[in-house]
Each structure stands twice: as structure tokens, then as C-alpha cells.
Write an enzyme that holds these catalytic residues in place. Structure first.
Site, PDB file in Angstrom:
ATOM      1  N   LYS A  42      53.484  64.071  65.916  1.00 38.52           N
ATOM      2  CA  LYS A  42      53.940  65.460  65.980  1.00 38.52           C
ATOM      3  C   LYS A  42      54.785  65.803  64.749  1.00 38.52           C
ATOM      4  O   LYS A  42      55.238  64.900  64.043  1.00 38.52           O
ATOM      5  CB  LYS A  42      54.732  65.667  67.265  1.00 38.52           C
ATOM      6  CG  LYS A  42      55.972  64.790  67.363  1.00 38.52           C
ATOM      7  CD  LYS A  42      56.438  64.643  68.805  1.00 38.52           C
ATOM      8  CE  LYS A  42      57.717  63.832  68.857  1.00 38.52           C
ATOM      9  NZ  LYS A  42      58.070  63.456  70.229  1.00 38.52           N
ATOM     10  N   ARG A  71      63.798  67.513  80.906  1.00 45.19           N
ATOM     11  CA  ARG A  71      63.331  68.362  79.816  1.00 45.19           C
ATOM     12  C   ARG A  71      61.997  68.920  80.304  1.00 45.19           C
ATOM     13  O   ARG A  71      61.978  69.767  81.167  1.00 45.19           O
ATOM     14  CB  ARG A  71      63.218  67.518  78.537  1.00 45.19           C
ATOM     15  CG  ARG A  71      63.059  68.318  77.284  1.00 45.19           C
ATOM     16  CD  ARG A  71      63.064  67.439  76.030  1.00 45.19           C
ATOM     17  NE  ARG A  71      61.960  66.486  75.993  1.00 45.19           N
ATOM     18  CZ  ARG A  71      61.678  65.704  74.949  1.00 45.19           C
ATOM     19  NH1 ARG A  71      62.420  65.762  73.856  1.00 45.19           N
ATOM     20  NH2 ARG A  71      60.669  64.860  74.981  1.00 45.19           N
ATOM     21  N   TYR A  98      78.394  74.827  42.656  1.00 45.21           N
ATOM     22  CA  TYR A  98      78.826  76.018  43.376  1.00 45.21           C
ATOM     23  C   TYR A  98      80.229  75.854  43.941  1.00 45.21           C
ATOM     24  O   TYR A  98      80.551  74.805  44.520  1.00 45.21           O
ATOM     25  CB  TYR A  98      77.882  76.309  44.547  1.00 45.21           C
ATOM     26  CG  TYR A  98      76.574  76.949  44.140  1.00 45.21           C
ATOM     27  CD1 TYR A  98      76.547  78.171  43.469  1.00 45.21           C
ATOM     28  CD2 TYR A  98      75.373  76.345  44.461  1.00 45.21           C
ATOM     29  CE1 TYR A  98      75.344  78.755  43.115  1.00 45.21           C
ATOM     30  CE2 TYR A  98      74.166  76.929  44.115  1.00 45.21           C
ATOM     31  CZ  TYR A  98      74.157  78.136  43.437  1.00 45.21           C
ATOM     32  OH  TYR A  98      72.974  78.708  43.101  1.00 45.21           O
TER      33      TYR A  98
HETATM   34  C1  LIG Z   1      58.291  62.174  70.354  1.00 45.02           C
HETATM   35  C2  LIG Z   1      57.826  61.521  71.581  1.00 45.02           C
HETATM   36  C3  LIG Z   1      57.462  60.171  71.555  1.00 45.02           C
HETATM   37  C4  LIG Z   1      57.696  59.268  70.378  1.00 45.02           C
HETATM   38  O1  LIG Z   1      59.069  58.931  70.323  1.00 45.02           O
HETATM   39  P1  LIG Z   1      59.692  57.919  69.255  1.00 45.02           P
HETATM   40  O2  LIG Z   1      61.116  57.818  69.676  1.00 45.02           O
HETATM   41  O3  LIG Z   1      59.559  58.573  67.915  1.00 45.02           O
HETATM   42  O4  LIG Z   1      58.975  56.646  69.326  1.00 45.02           O
HETATM   43  C5  LIG Z   1      56.891  59.656  72.711  1.00 45.02           C
HETATM   44  N1  LIG Z   1      56.724  60.411  73.837  1.00 45.02           N
HETATM   45  C6  LIG Z   1      57.103  61.706  73.885  1.00 45.02           C
HETATM   46  C7  LIG Z   1      56.902  62.488  75.138  1.00 45.02           C
HETATM   47  C8  LIG Z   1      57.682  62.307  72.770  1.00 45.02           C
HETATM   48  O5  LIG Z   1      58.078  63.583  72.839  1.00 45.02           O
END
Ligand SMILES: *Cc1c(COP(=O)(O)O)cnc(C)c1O
Length: 385
Positions: free
Chosen positions: A44, A143, A266
Site C-alpha cells: 500500500k 479501527r 530562512y
Molecule cells: C499495513 C498493514 C499490514 C502491514 O504492516 P507492517 O507493519 O508494515 O508489516 C498488514 N495488515 C494490515 C491490515 C495493514 O493495514
């Protein structure tokens, strides 16, 4: 990943070097830890800022056939990269606007609520070959995910379950980095209890940190993200098997000498305490160097830690190179992230994840495959682009 000292032909733009070989090695190392469980790679947010298509292809090459993205749009982009044979799950689930993209790119929605279940159930009933789904149940994160009432409701609605055609039942851990946190066991128990109410379906619970909680947390699939990219995932880094795979190389655009008492940048927030040599580098907050690193953060110059001085600006950052031992010259590079990622995250009072995804779109991305190249190939690589 070794650090080049200077670039024979440089640009004013920073380079994000992504070591795809290392990402594959991290995948293999995590795979070895989880035995028979499958790996669903979390790519993602453009693979945590590193480039979902390039990373997706590299992981596909390593044998990965399951991917997780957050949105349908990310899924569509990834689909074009990894081709038709990979399963791509959309973590945020289905929404009316995304229906066409989900169906068109053959994406599999994660069902996070009864609203999403009913919406996607109605879509699935009206199309010919609806994609499989994953049912996400909440076990304490609070969540996304079905509540205990949702689990009950969906377990009773056989027709809805059949329409959704779930391929996985999953949940997500809230406190996995700290193995001693009792929340982990609580979530594990709740996950088992909820899953027992549902038709027999393969299960998935662990992100990267969850992998290190051990076998009971692995089930039939784990979903690592940060560990693929070499970010530290747990409070015990020494147990972890992956290594950094992304480095931000900022070119030195000017070397200047300032006299004691002069101010830098700055608002003149830095007053030179002595005569100084300053390297002005081509990377700023638009490239993911947080403004809160002004007068505070560090970077790497010739494998030595150097201080950021003055306020980080949009496109430029100033580095104190007064005491650097090797030559500091225009076209040289100052290095951020990489092995230094955890130190930067600590200094910026954020987490390694955020610093990776903030890397920004402006960096030139250099996807590095060192094994195919001659020993001095990195320099040649720089010339090519
Ligand atoms: C982002 C995510 C992961 C991966 O998590 P990491 O901590 O980067 O390994 C796995 N499952 C869900 C539902 C996530 O949102």
C-alpha cells in the site's frame, strides 16, 4: 548497500535508490521464518513510498502471489505491474465509486463492516464472476473490521456469506512490536473465537511484527510490509531478519564557507558558532526531509554522521561539513534513510513507516540490481541516467 562517494554525472534532484535484490532477500528471509504460511505483501501507499510497480514485480519474481493495497486505485496500478495471476486485496474495502475499478482490475475487496458486506454482497449477486473477498474482523484494534455483533450477523446470513465468497478471514494486531504486551494474546484468542463462529476459511493475523511473535500468530498467511523494505518492526531489532533497502541520495549543489556569527537559511535560525564549511544539498521537505529536522537532524556524509543546520527548506537542506574527513565537493552525495532510517525517525519523533512513505514523488528512482552489474557499476548507473 554500499554508499557511493560522488556521482560523476549528477542532477540537482535527489535519487531514491531502491535495492530490489535486498527486498527479495527480505521476502525470502521472512518466508523462511513462517514455514508453510503464505506471504501477502503489503504494498500500500506505493509500496511505502518505494514504488509499487517495481517492488510488486520484484516480489512477484521472488514467488509472491498475494498483495495488499489500501485503495482500488492503488490496486489498478499494481495490477498493470504484476499481471493477471496475482491476487490483489484492497484493505480499505469496497465503496460504490470504486465498483468499476474493483471489477475491471479483478481486485479482491477486504470486507471491513456490515455496510461493506451488504454493499459488496449486492454487487457480487449481480455480476458474473465476482472476485473472492477477505473478511476482516476486529479483535481489539478498533479501527476497521467486523465487530463481534457483525461476526454473529454474517455467520447467520448464509446467503450473504456465499455471495461474498470469502477466501480469507483476517484481523490486525495493534501492539505486535512489543512481544510482552498482553494485547497480543488477547487478540489471538479473540481471533480464534471469532473464526470458530464462521465457516472454515484460511486465516491471517500477522503483519511484520506479528511474524516475530511466533508460529501461533502465523496461521495460513502473514502480511508483512515494513519488513520487506528493511524497516525495523519490533522493539527487538536484533531478532529481525531484514535489511534496509531504500536510500535517499541528495546531491551536494554547493560547498560554502561561512564566518563565525553569520546566520544560515530562512529566519536565520542557525548562527555559526565558528567558521564553518557548509554543504548545500538538493533535497528538502518536498522530498521527505521533515522540517522538524531543522538544526536537529543528521545525515550521512562519507559514512560519518553530520548535522543538519538551518531550517530545512522545500528543495534544499544545509549540512555542517566542517569536520568531514574526506573531500566535500559539488556532485558528492549526502545520504538519508538506509541504515540511518531508525535514527532519523527517532530524531523526527515519528516512525520509520512515515519517513519512508514521505519520500515524495520528486526523487529520481533508481531501482538497483547490483548482482547483475560489474563491481564499479553503481557509478556507471549514475552516468546512464
Ligand atoms: C499495513 C498493514 C499490514 C502491514 O504492516 P507492517 O507493519 O508494515 O508489516 C498488514 N495488515 C494490515 C491490515 C495493514 O493495514
Amino acid at each position: 548497500m554500499s554508499t557511493p562517494i560522488h556521482q560523476p554525472s549528477y542532477s540537482t534532484r535527489p535519487t531514491l535508490r531502491v535495492d530490489l535484490q535486498q527486498i527479495r532477500a527480505n521476502y525470502d528471509a521472512l518466508k523462511a521464518r513462517v514455514g508453510a504460511a503464505k506471504i501477502g505483501a503489503s504494498v500500500k501507499a506505493d509500496a511505502y513510498g518505494l514504488g509499487a510497480v517495481a517492488v510488486g514485480k520484484a516480489l512477484y519474481g521472488a514467488g509472491c502471489r498475494i498483495f495488499f493495497v489500501a485503495t482500488a486505485g492503488e490496486g489498478k496500478i499494481l495490477r498493470d505491474g504484476v499481471g493477471p495471476n496475482a491476487a490483489i486485496y484492497v484493505l480499505n474495502g469496497p465503496a460504490p465509486r470504486d465498483k468499476g475499478v474493483l471489477l475491471g482490475a479483478k481486485l479482491k475487496p477486504v470486507i471491513n463492516s456490515m455496510e461493506q458486506a451488504e454493499f459488496w454482497g449486492s454487487v457480487a449477486r449481480e455480476v458474473k464472476e465476482p472476485p473472492y473477498t477477505a473478511i476482516h474482523i476486529d479483535t481489539g484494534m478498533n479501527r476497521l473490521g467486523l465487530t463481534p455483533d457483525g461476526v454473529k450477523a454474517i455467520s447467520r446470513d448464509k446467503s450473504l456469506w456465499a455471495a461474498l465468497n470469502p477466501e480469507w478471514v483476517m484481523s490486525h494486531l495493534a501492539c505486535a512490536p512489543d512481544a510482552s504486551n498482553p494485547m497480543n494474546k488477547t487478540q489471538l484468542q479473540r481471533f480464534r473465537q471469532s473464526a470458530a463462529q464462521l465457516p472454515l476459511t484460511p486465516l491471517s493475523l500477522a503483519n511484520t511484527a506479528g511474524i516475530y511473535l511466533g508460529k501461533p500468530y502465523h496461521f495460513q498467511m502473514v502480511r508483512p510490509g515494513i519488513g520487506l523494505y528493511g524497516g525495523v518492526a519490533t522493539t527487538k531489532p536484533e531478532q529481525e531478519v531484514s535489511k534496509p533497502a531504500a536510500t535517499l541520495l541528495a546531491p551536494i549543489l554547493q560547498v560554502r564557507y561561512v564566518k563565525a556569527g553569520e546566520t544560515l537559511g530562512y529566519n536565520g535560525t542557525y548562527v555559526a558558532p565558528r567558521d564553518m564549511r557548509i554543504a548545500v544539498v538538493g533535497a528538502g521537505y518536498a522530498d521527505g526531509i521533515p522540517v522538524n529536522q531543522s538544526n536537529r537532524g543528521t545525515a550521512i556524509l562519507h559514512d560519518e554522521e553530520v548535522n543538519i543546520v538551518g531550517r530545512v527548506s522545500m528543495d534544499l537542506t544545509m549540512i555542517d561539513a566542517t569536520d568531514a574527513n574526506l573531500t566535500v565537493e559539488v556532485g558528492g552525495v549526502v545520504v538519508f534513510r538506509g541504515e540511518h532510517l531508525e535514527a532519523e525517525a527517532k530524531s523526527a519523533q515519528t516512525i520509520n513507516y512515515e519517513l519512508l512513505v514521505r519520500l515524495g514523488q520528486r526523487c529520481r528512482r533508481d531501482y538497483w540490481k547490483p548482482k547483475k552489474d560489474a563491481p564499479d557499476a553503481p557509478k556507471k548507473d549514475f552516468r546512464k541516467r
